[in-house]
Design a protein around this motif. Structure first.
Motif, PDB file in Angstrom:
ATOM      1  N   UNK A  29       0.782  -1.236   0.000  1.00  0.00           N
ATOM      2  CA  UNK A  29       0.000   0.000   0.000  1.00  0.00           C
ATOM      3  C   UNK A  29       0.812   1.284   0.000  1.00  0.00           C
ATOM      4  N   UNK A  33      -1.782   3.953  -1.315  1.00  0.00           N
ATOM      5  CA  UNK A  33      -2.393   4.887  -0.362  1.00  0.00           C
ATOM      6  C   UNK A  33      -1.980   6.325  -0.646  1.00  0.00           C
ATOM      7  N   UNK A  34      -0.724   6.492  -1.045  1.00  0.00           N
ATOM      8  CA  UNK A  34      -0.254   7.838  -1.381  1.00  0.00           C
ATOM      9  C   UNK A  34      -1.031   8.362  -2.593  1.00  0.00           C
ATOM     10  N   UNK A  37      -4.646   9.250  -1.596  1.00  0.00           N
ATOM     11  CA  UNK A  37      -4.728  10.490  -0.818  1.00  0.00           C
ATOM     12  C   UNK A  37      -4.499  11.711  -1.699  1.00  0.00           C
ATOM     13  N   UNK A 100      10.191   2.446   8.104  1.00  0.00           N
ATOM     14  CA  UNK A 100       8.733   2.269   8.128  1.00  0.00           C
ATOM     15  C   UNK A 100       8.218   1.743   6.796  1.00  0.00           C
ATOM     16  N   UNK A 101       8.718   2.301   5.708  1.00  0.00           N
ATOM     17  CA  UNK A 101       8.283   1.863   4.371  1.00  0.00           C
ATOM     18  C   UNK A 101       8.762   0.427   4.131  1.00  0.00           C
ATOM     19  N   UNK A 104       6.554  -2.489   4.958  1.00  0.00           N
ATOM     20  CA  UNK A 104       5.373  -2.756   4.131  1.00  0.00           C
ATOM     21  C   UNK A 104       5.695  -3.041   2.665  1.00  0.00           C
TER      22      UNK A 104
ATOM     23  N   UNK B  45       3.581   9.009   4.263  1.00  0.00           N
ATOM     24  CA  UNK B  45       4.713   8.114   4.499  1.00  0.00           C
ATOM     25  C   UNK B  45       6.068   8.788   4.601  1.00  0.00           C
ATOM     26  N   UNK B  48       6.999  10.070   9.312  1.00  0.00           N
ATOM     27  CA  UNK B  48       7.150   9.125  10.415  1.00  0.00           C
ATOM     28  C   UNK B  48       6.429   9.502  11.701  1.00  0.00           C
ATOM     29  N   UNK B  51       4.212   6.746  13.182  1.00  0.00           N
ATOM     30  CA  UNK B  51       4.826   5.414  13.345  1.00  0.00           C
ATOM     31  C   UNK B  51       4.160   4.598  14.451  1.00  0.00           C
ATOM     32  N   UNK B  59       5.894   0.604  11.109  1.00  0.00           N
ATOM     33  CA  UNK B  59       5.200   1.035   9.885  1.00  0.00           C
ATOM     34  C   UNK B  59       4.627   2.440  10.079  1.00  0.00           C
ATOM     35  N   UNK B  60       4.280   3.073   8.976  1.00  0.00           N
ATOM     36  CA  UNK B  60       3.556   4.340   9.028  1.00  0.00           C
ATOM     37  C   UNK B  60       2.069   4.008   9.071  1.00  0.00           C
ATOM     38  N   UNK B  62      -0.323   5.870   8.659  1.00  0.00           N
ATOM     39  CA  UNK B  62      -1.080   6.624   7.647  1.00  0.00           C
ATOM     40  C   UNK B  62      -1.141   5.868   6.325  1.00  0.00           C
ATOM     41  N   UNK B  63      -0.293   4.850   6.163  1.00  0.00           N
ATOM     42  CA  UNK B  63      -0.274   4.108   4.899  1.00  0.00           C
ATOM     43  C   UNK B  63      -0.803   2.686   5.052  1.00  0.00           C
TER      44      UNK B  63
END
Ligand SMILES: Cc1cc2nc3c(=O)[nH]c(=O)nc-3n(C[C@H](O)[C@H](O)[C@H](O)COP(=O)(O)OP(=O)(O)OC[C@H]3O[C@@H](n4cnc5c(N)ncnc54)[C@H](O)[C@@H]3O)c2cc1C
Ligand code: FES
Ligand code: FES
Lengths: 288, 157
Positions: A29, A33-34, A37, A100-101, A104, B45, B48, B51, B59-60, B62-63
């Protein structure tokens, strides 16, 4: 918008096929998702494939590895076996976004988002990877380069999705590498990128090579003429310079504030040299 | 609207919520569950601030769509202090004044916690790369890095 979570491959293709509006397959996503949005896409249906059995698996077979479509960058890079088998693919995957990316993002999402600057695609191409595609007519397999056909466009038919990517076995004394140029060292998109795969004989002479370039054309390009110039050499300076020249010629990049055509083409040659040398060094380490 | 029912564990509490298909985990945490410690900076994304730890991965939020987290375990900043006792990372952020406006802080704390759970003895470079997806407009990062390094040392001893 509807959200669905098929439990089998058949269910996924059926749902995708039945949708009259815009259906989007969801992996990590981090692109979808980006785009939602930003209002670039307004899907009527999201098909989350992450609950299909086996889709997060890494399977060792035929001397290579089959990587499930929902394997994240984090999962890939904590696997030491994968990292040492395909260091170039691992480093390309690792370059995507932040920690974080990485939690996923997937290679298949990177491939099917079809951005010319997608980091894993040149590396997957250099290693001759294939994709397994599930669809209404069953399973088919094709080279990964057949999937993106232009910015944001893929060759997948309605109802089809990619189930896994196969990294094939490699001859002895082979390795790969990937590099990109970004304005910032982290969290940025490639201006130019290059991947190399080389195979050596036991004396360190190159017997096979593949060079691919990203972000210099609407899709990733394999530069056959450039790779041929490395064969029979030990990647000495003159062979590398001639190879870099061929890479420059193969570039048809855009001209924008992040890089002029001339700059991008020049850097493509430089990165091709550096990745070829790094792959050569890695392959050489395997010779006693 | 076709609402989705989702069951998750948030900071070890089993809960259920109803959400719309387009809601993100961030939307649900903040608006449905009133756990407003997780912040929204960019929504794309890049920063952060949102988070969280989702099944052991940073993970973020928001995504991630809320529908995706059925059956998962989520840790947010609200679960970081145990019985009112601040986590060593939180204590060291205060000690080093590693925050000013504080918008980035919950995200950075959660990200740093995820790092130390995997790597109790990171180098400064490792900390900086791990936190590269957490933007801070105030502190200049240096105090954040010192606070994380000191918290790590404290937790090892
Ligand atoms: C902050 C940030 C930084 C980023 N940095 C980078 C970067 O440095 N380099 C880079 O290359 N990218 C980057 N990206 C883009 C993105 O993270 C990658 O392209 C990622 O690999 C996408 O994977 P995903 O699983 O999240 O894809 P998704 O968003 O789930 O899907 C992407 C596309 O692929 C399709 N798709 C997904 N899975 C399948 C499947 N199995 N079969 C068919 N189609 C499918 C989707 O329908 C969609 O069109 C970044 C994104 C963000 C938000
Ligand atoms: S709000 Fe999620 S990364 Fe910025
Ligand atoms: S303290 Fe203000 S953004 Fe970090």
């Amino acid at each position: 918008m509807k959200y669905s979570k098929p439990r089998t491959e058949k269910e996924a293709t059926d749902i995708l096929l039945a949708e009259k509006g815009m259906a989007k397959i969801l992996a990590g996503g981090t692109d979808i998702l980006v785009q939602m949005k930003a209002g670039h896409i307004e899907p009527d249906l999201i098909v989350d494939i992450k609950n299909i059995p086996g889709i997060k698996d890494v399977i060792s077979r035929d001397g290579g590895y089959e990587i499930g479509a929902a394997v994240s960058g984090y999962d890939f890079n904590i696997n030491p076996e994968l990292k040492s088998f395909a260091p170039g693919i691992a480093e390309a995957f690792d370059l995507i976004g932040s920690t974080q990316i990485q939690g996923r993002c997937t290679m298949v999402g990177n491939l099917c988002n079809a951005s010319p600057a997608a980091d894993t695609v040149p590396a997957l191409l250099a290693s001759n990877c294939t994709a397994k595609i599930v669809g209404p007519k069953g399973i088919r397999e094709c080279g990964i380069e057949k999937i993106p056909i232009g910015p944001g466009k893929t060759s997948l038919d309605k109802g089809e999705f990619v189930k896994s990517i196969f990294i094939p076995s490699r001859p002895d004394f082979s390795s790969d590498a990937y590099m990109r140029l970004t304005p910032r060292s982290e969290m940025d998109i490639a201006i130019v990128s290059a991947a190399a795969f080389v195979t050596l004989d036991s004396h360190g002479v190159c017997t096979n090579a593949t060079i691919s370039l990203g972000a210099v054309a609407p899709t990733v390009v394999r530069v056959k003429e450039a790779a041929l110039l490395l064969i029979g050499t030990k990647l000495n300076d003159s062979a590398l310079s001639r190879m870099a020249n061929e890479c420059k010629k193969a570039c048809k990049p855009i001209n924008d504030k992040r890089g002029t055509i001339e700059f991008r083409s020049h850097v493509a040659g430089v990165l091709a040299k550096r990745t070829a040398l790094l792959a050569y060094e890695r392959a050489g380490e395997k010779i006693e | 609207m076709n609402k989705i029912r989702v069951g998750v564990s948030v900071n070890n509490d089993k809960i259920e919520f109803l959400c719309s298909p387009e809601d993100t985990v961030l939307d649900v945490l903040r608006d449905n569950l009133r756990l407003t410690g997780t912040k929204e900076g960019c929504g794309t994304g890049d920063c952060g601030a949102c988070s969280i730890i989702l099944d052991d991965k940073l993970v973020c939020s928001c995504l991630v769509l809320a529908g995706e987290v059925e059956g998962s375990e989520i840790s947010t900043i609200e679960g970081m202090a145990i019985d009112g006792k601040l986590h060593p990372l939180q204590q060291n952020f205060l000690k080093h004044a590693a925050l000013q406006c504080g918008i980035c802080t919950p995200g950075i704390l959660i990200a740093a916690k995820a790092l130390l759970e995997r790597n109790p003895d990171p180098t400064e470079t490792e900390v900086r790369y791990w936190l590269a997806g957490n933007l801070c407009r105030c502190t200049g990062y240096d105090k954040i890095i010192r606070a994380v390094m000191d918290a790590a040392a404290e937790m090892r001893s």
